[in-house]
Design a protein around this motif. Structure first.
Motif: not given
Ligand code: F3S
Length: 75
Positions: A6, A11-17, A27, A33, A63, A65, A67-68
């Motif tokens: 990651v 990463c905006i800490a959206c919590g999806a992954c 996290y 993440a 994700c 952004t 970020s993965i």
């Molecule tokens: Fe971050 Fe994307 Fe996961 S924003 S929390 S890496 S889904």
């Protein structure tokens, strides 16, 4: 073979992954993440098990952004 890590800078800490692929991502204290494989420490050096590849791709697509990061070779 696939490897993942990651990018915590985006990463905006959206919590999806972690919800999509709980066996791959969790996290840190800030909610960012990271890859949880033992010995990987989000470095992207552990090969992803075959049975987790679908979760990985779902998480990557989900994700917001991008970020993965996924590569065929270790990062
Ligand atoms: Fe971050 Fe994307 Fe996961 S924003 S929390 S890496 S889904």
């Amino acid at each position: 073979a696939k490897y993942t890590c990651v990018d915590k800078d985006t990463c905006i800490a959206c919590g999806a992954c972690g919800a999509t692929a709980p066996d791959i991502f969790d996290y840190d204290d800030e909610g960012l993440a990271e890859v949880i494989f033992k010995g990987d420490n989000n470095r992207g050096i552990k090969e992803i098990d075959e049975d987790l590849l679908e979760d990985l791709l779902d998480a990557q697509e989900g994700c917001p952004t991008d970020s993965i990061k996924v590569e065929e070779k270790p990062f």
